[in-house]
Design a protein around this motif. Sequence first.
Motif, PDB file in Angstrom:
ATOM      1  N   ARG A 109      80.149  20.090  17.695  1.00  0.00           N
ATOM      2  CA  ARG A 109      78.922  19.492  18.227  1.00  0.00           C
ATOM      3  C   ARG A 109      79.160  18.240  19.066  1.00  0.00           C
ATOM      4  O   ARG A 109      78.200  17.670  19.587  1.00  0.00           O
ATOM      5  N   THR A 110      80.401  17.799  19.179  1.00  0.00           N
ATOM      6  CA  THR A 110      80.689  16.611  19.977  1.00  0.00           C
ATOM      7  C   THR A 110      80.307  16.836  21.431  1.00  0.00           C
ATOM      8  O   THR A 110      80.647  17.869  22.015  1.00  0.00           O
ATOM      9  N   CYS A 144      75.776  12.660   9.436  1.00  0.00           N
ATOM     10  CA  CYS A 144      74.822  12.334  10.489  1.00  0.00           C
ATOM     11  C   CYS A 144      74.622  10.826  10.528  1.00  0.00           C
ATOM     12  O   CYS A 144      75.044  10.106   9.621  1.00  0.00           O
ATOM     13  N   GLU A 167      74.387  14.015  15.006  1.00  0.00           N
ATOM     14  CA  GLU A 167      74.201  15.142  14.092  1.00  0.00           C
ATOM     15  C   GLU A 167      75.512  15.916  13.994  1.00  0.00           C
ATOM     16  O   GLU A 167      75.734  16.867  14.728  1.00  0.00           O
ATOM     17  N   GLU A 168      76.394  15.438  13.129  1.00  0.00           N
ATOM     18  CA  GLU A 168      77.696  16.057  12.865  1.00  0.00           C
ATOM     19  C   GLU A 168      78.555  16.122  14.130  1.00  0.00           C
ATOM     20  O   GLU A 168      79.317  17.055  14.320  1.00  0.00           O
ATOM     21  N   GLU A 169      78.464  15.106  14.981  1.00  0.00           N
ATOM     22  CA  GLU A 169      79.249  15.052  16.212  1.00  0.00           C
ATOM     23  C   GLU A 169      80.594  14.369  16.010  1.00  0.00           C
ATOM     24  O   GLU A 169      81.541  14.621  16.751  1.00  0.00           O
TER      25      GLU A 169
END
Length: 245
Positions: A164-165, A196, A188-190
């Motif tokens: 998710r980056t 988060c 958000e989970e990046e």
Amino acid sequence: MADTESGVIARAAALLKVLETQPHGVSLSQLARLSGLPRTTVHRLVASLEAQQFVSQGSGGVSLGPAMARLAAAAHTDVTALARPCIEALGRRTRETVDLCVFRGLHAISVDQYPCDQELRVVSPIGTAFPIHTTAHGKALLAALPTAEQAALLSGTLERRTARTLCEPAALRAELALIQRRGYAQDEEEHAGGVCGLGVALVTAGSARYALSLAVPAYRFAAQAEELLRALVQCKAEIEALAGQ
């Protein structure tokens, strides 16, 4: 202090100033050209600085080393002390981990933390350097920069920490524009799976740039996001009031 010692310090400082503007790293020949110093001098100084972890050498060339991150954290004790009561109050109110970070090139460096008191929590050591595009506090800092500075920092290849980056320039630019409009950043989970966060940039006296964030396990983030954001924004206002902004 002897002139020769003063000269060595001045030349070493010149190299560090160049590296501060080159977050992706530079070759020894580029460093010599940008600093105006002979290549043999640069080679000798880099070897000495690397031995003390002030610079690092890797595939991308020479860049600032981990000792600079530790110095950056130590140099901001005044702001840390000023913000500490507000950070503790935010931590007690939300029961989530609160982080105070300072901007440093391609990283947001943790200078203070109030850890969550719940069994499942998100904590990182003080002095941790987070890639600036992967976390809420980092993106908040990035969004607060002038467009030209953003472009310079994002001109190279960005590290992908999770699926998710945001590494694509267009997607990241759109995200930064959204952050500027709404006044806060979200992760958000990046940066890490299952984690988060929410982050805001702080306006404080001096040239250093700081950000405040909440780090939250993903499974309980959505249900609390609005309440956490309100508490975070209130804490931001309190710190800025103490800082005379």
